[in-house]
Design a protein around this motif. Structure first.
Motif, short mmCIF file in Angstrom:
data_model
loop_
_atom_site.label_atom_id
_atom_site.label_comp_id
_atom_site.label_asym_id
_atom_site.label_seq_id
_atom_site.Cartn_x
_atom_site.Cartn_y
_atom_site.Cartn_z
N LYS A 241 0.81 -1.22 0.00
CA LYS A 241 0.00 0.00 0.00
C LYS A 241 0.85 1.28 0.00
CE LYS A 241 -3.85 -2.17 2.48
NZ LYS A 241 -4.75 -2.07 3.66
N LEU A 242 2.15 1.12 0.00
CA LEU A 242 3.06 2.27 0.11
C LEU A 242 2.93 3.22 -1.08
CD1 LEU A 242 5.30 3.31 2.03
CD2 LEU A 242 6.95 2.26 0.47
N LYS A 243 2.75 4.50 -0.78
CA LYS A 243 2.63 5.53 -1.80
C LYS A 243 3.81 6.51 -1.80
CE LYS A 243 -2.45 5.60 -1.75
NZ LYS A 243 -3.64 6.46 -1.55
N ASP A 244 4.42 6.66 -0.64
CA ASP A 244 5.43 7.70 -0.47
C ASP A 244 6.60 7.17 0.34
OD1 ASP A 244 6.93 9.89 0.39
OD2 ASP A 244 5.20 11.18 0.68
N VAL A 245 7.80 7.23 -0.22
CA VAL A 245 8.99 6.85 0.55
C VAL A 245 10.01 7.98 0.49
CG1 VAL A 245 9.99 5.62 -1.42
CG2 VAL A 245 10.82 5.15 0.88
N GLY A 246 10.48 8.39 1.67
CA GLY A 246 11.51 9.41 1.78
C GLY A 246 12.66 8.88 2.61
N ALA A 247 13.79 8.62 1.96
CA ALA A 247 14.93 8.03 2.66
C ALA A 247 16.22 8.74 2.31
CB ALA A 247 15.02 6.53 2.33
N GLY A 248 16.12 10.04 2.10
CA GLY A 248 17.30 10.83 1.77
C GLY A 248 18.31 10.88 2.90
N ASP A 249 19.58 11.09 2.53
CA ASP A 249 20.65 11.26 3.50
C ASP A 249 20.87 10.02 4.35
OD1 ASP A 249 22.72 12.56 4.70
OD2 ASP A 249 21.48 13.81 6.01
N ASN A 250 21.13 8.89 3.66
CA ASN A 250 21.46 7.62 4.31
C ASN A 250 22.65 7.01 3.58
OD1 ASN A 250 19.51 6.58 6.57
ND2 ASN A 250 18.18 7.61 5.10
N ASN A 251 22.81 5.69 3.70
CA ASN A 251 23.90 4.99 3.01
C ASN A 251 23.38 3.89 2.09
OD1 ASN A 251 26.01 6.43 4.43
ND2 ASN A 251 25.52 5.18 6.22
N LEU A 252 22.20 4.11 1.53
CA LEU A 252 21.57 3.11 0.67
C LEU A 252 22.34 2.94 -0.63
CD1 LEU A 252 17.83 4.17 1.11
CD2 LEU A 252 19.05 2.35 2.33
N LYS A 253 22.47 1.69 -1.08
CA LYS A 253 23.16 1.40 -2.33
C LYS A 253 22.18 1.12 -3.47
CE LYS A 253 27.29 -0.35 -0.03
NZ LYS A 253 28.21 -1.51 0.16
N LYS A 254 20.95 0.85 -3.11
CA LYS A 254 19.92 0.65 -4.13
C LYS A 254 18.56 0.98 -3.53
CE LYS A 254 19.08 -4.26 -3.12
NZ LYS A 254 19.02 -5.62 -3.68
N ILE A 255 17.60 1.24 -4.40
CA ILE A 255 16.22 1.45 -3.96
C ILE A 255 15.32 0.65 -4.89
CG2 ILE A 255 15.93 3.59 -5.31
CD1 ILE A 255 14.45 2.98 -1.82
N ASP A 256 14.50 -0.20 -4.31
CA ASP A 256 13.64 -1.09 -5.08
C ASP A 256 12.19 -0.90 -4.64
OD1 ASP A 256 12.31 -3.12 -6.37
OD2 ASP A 256 13.72 -4.69 -5.81
N VAL A 257 11.39 -0.27 -5.52
CA VAL A 257 9.96 -0.10 -5.25
C VAL A 257 9.15 -0.85 -6.31
CG1 VAL A 257 10.18 2.10 -4.02
CG2 VAL A 257 9.99 2.10 -6.52
N SER A 258 9.75 -1.87 -6.89
CA SER A 258 9.09 -2.62 -7.97
C SER A 258 7.84 -3.36 -7.50
CB SER A 258 10.08 -3.61 -8.60
OG SER A 258 10.55 -4.53 -7.63
N LYS A 259 7.75 -3.63 -6.20
CA LYS A 259 6.58 -4.33 -5.66
C LYS A 259 5.52 -3.35 -5.15
CE LYS A 259 8.64 -8.32 -6.15
NZ LYS A 259 8.21 -9.29 -7.19
N ASN A 260 5.84 -2.08 -5.18
CA ASN A 260 4.95 -1.06 -4.64
C ASN A 260 4.20 -0.36 -5.77
OD1 ASN A 260 7.91 -0.80 -3.10
ND2 ASN A 260 6.19 -1.22 -1.75
#
Length: 466
Positions: A241-260
């Motif tokens: 059900k996720l509509k909005d993701v905010g994860a700025g200023d971290n150490n993420l190497k990838k972002i996957d919203v393919s299931k959202n």
């Protein structure tokens, strides 16, 4: 975190009085028609007294029942205040802010079932008596170690809970299974257990020190904010059900919203992201991947896109020809060479500073009110700013040099220029500008007007405007 002070209280709040009763402490009883005299003897709390005076619209020194009826929130400054007795003056109040709780107090007595929202500044867990608020915000002054609100009473109706405490290492929120909104901000926590948040829809865990975050149990989650942490991974595959993701200023190497498949907003600036995965059929409207390590992105895959920021990535190609709904576009500090903007009728903001772009086709971008071009002020040749005014033009120029504004800003021919900064000097004709000795990241400005159209021209020697 700074301690609460009187200065942080909203000045717009007003105070009211009920039909009425006698005031605690022996004050005189006053009839509903007559109201009550606004004195410091009656309103002992300094915050309540100030607000009572502001509610006295006819300035007669009396708080009438009509004036009292407008009050929705009441502020208490003093820890000795009798909140329960004072609230009898405010029968319509639904919100209470308590800025000081006695260190010995274990319970806050309210005795008003109409209070639905409470804000409390406290150094420890406190229970609530005589009220069933649905929204509570706690400002933890010096709250250290572990704080468990699940054992406190009076929180069983809370649906929205916020906690701010810069020294807190562990927190257990109240009424976890029924919370729909939770905000935990500014703590020293390195992890947070969300497994019991079965009803949570909006979760904000920004500005902590989280190294890991598991939201797999939060099936109802529609909005997640976890800015400014230390996250190296974020699995969102269970959050359908996720509509909005905010994860700025971290150490993420990838972002996957393919299931959202319901996702509309992805904001993950200042990470180490090399790949972005998304649903083939999506409704994404905003993407901010600025300051990452992406080498490519396919904007045409996002048919609903209105805002795109790929600033400071390793991108060399950016095809936005199909994204005619775009209002905001930034590809500053990239290797992008061409941009197809001829159909961008809705574009209002464009940043191409420090790119290899040599030409802009913006004849149809009549709504444009911000543009940053870095050193390439020749790109402004065919630019027309919005006729509604409030426009901005940003460029990178060298200090201690003189420039002819009508040459470098042909789009502003016919405008009247005026100074706006002590480091910018204009000639008497207003055509030539001398930029003083300013340092990197200093922003100097001049101001130009033409009828109702106005433009602020900003100069710097850094190159990129975020």
């Amino acid at each position: 975190m700074r301690k609460w002070t009187k200065n942080i209280v909203a000045a717009s709040a007003v105070v009211a009085i009920t039909a009425i009763a006698s005031v605690a402490g022996g004050q005189a009883t006053v009839s509903q028609a007559a109201g009550v005299a606004i004195t410091q003897k009656t309103f002992k709390d300094s915050g309540v007294y100030a607000k009572a005076k502001s509610a006295d619209k006819n300035n007669d020194g009396i708080l009438s029942s009509a004036e009292a009826a407008t009050v929705k929130d009441v502020y208490f400054y003093d820890e000795t205040s009798d909140i329960s007795a004072t609230l009898k003056y405010f029968p319509k109040a639904t919100e209470v802010t308590i800025l000081s709780v006695p260190s010995s107090a274990k319970t806050i007595t309210v005795n008003s079932t109409k209070i639905k929202k409470m804000t409390i500044a406290t150094s420890k867990v406190v229970s609530i008596k005589g009220a069933a608020p649905t929204e509570v915000a706690i400002y933890g002054n010096g709250m250290k170690n572990s704080f468990d609100f699940s054992k406190a009473t009076g929180y069983n109706k809370v649906k929205k809970f916020s906690f701010y405490g810069n020294e807190t290492k562990k927190l257990v929120a109240p009424n976890q299974a029924k919370l729909t909104n939770l905000c935990v901000n500014g703590t020293t926590m390195t992890s947070y257990n969300t497994s019991k948040l079965k009803s949570i829809k909006e979760l904000n865990l920004s500005n902590n020190k989280l190294k890991k975050l598991n939201v797999s149990k939060n099936k109802n989650l529609t909005s997640l904010a976890c800015y400014s942490n230390k996250l190296s991974a974020l699995n969102l595959s269970s959050n359908k059900k996720l509509k909005d993701v905010g994860a700025g200023d971290n150490n993420l190497k990838k972002i996957d919203v393919s299931k959202n498949k319901k996702i509309t907003r992805v904001v993950v600036y200042r990470n180490k992201i090399k790949s972005l995965k998304y649903p083939k059929s999506n409704k994404i409207k905003e993407i901010n991947v600025a300051a990452n390590k992406l080498t490519k992105i396919e904007p045409k895959a996002f048919k609903s896109l209105i805002s795109l920021d790929v600033t400071s990535n390793k991108i060399s190609k950016l095809d936005v020809s199909k994204n005619t709904k775009l209002t905001y576009l930034s590809c500053a500090d990239t290797s992008v060479k061409t941009l197809a903007l001829s159909k961008m009728k809705k574009l209002t903001s464009l940043n191409v500073a420090q790119t290899s772009v040599t030409k802009l086709s913006l004849a149809k971008s009549a709504k444009l009110n911000f543009i940053s071009v870095g050193k390439k002020y020749q790109l402004l040749k065919d630019v027309k700013m919005s006729s509604k005014g409030g426009n901005s033009v940003c460029m990178q120029l060298l200090p201690n040099k003189t420039y002819n504004l009508t040459t470098i800003l042909p789009c502003l021919n016919g405008y009247e220029f005026s100074t706006y900064s002590q480091y910018v000097n204009l000639t008497p004709t207003g055509k030539t500008v001398f930029l003083g000795n300013f340092k990197k990241d200093n922003y100097l400005s001049a101001y130009a007007t033409k009828g109702k159209t106005s433009v602020t021209i900003s100069f710097n020697n850094a190159g990129v405007f975020y």
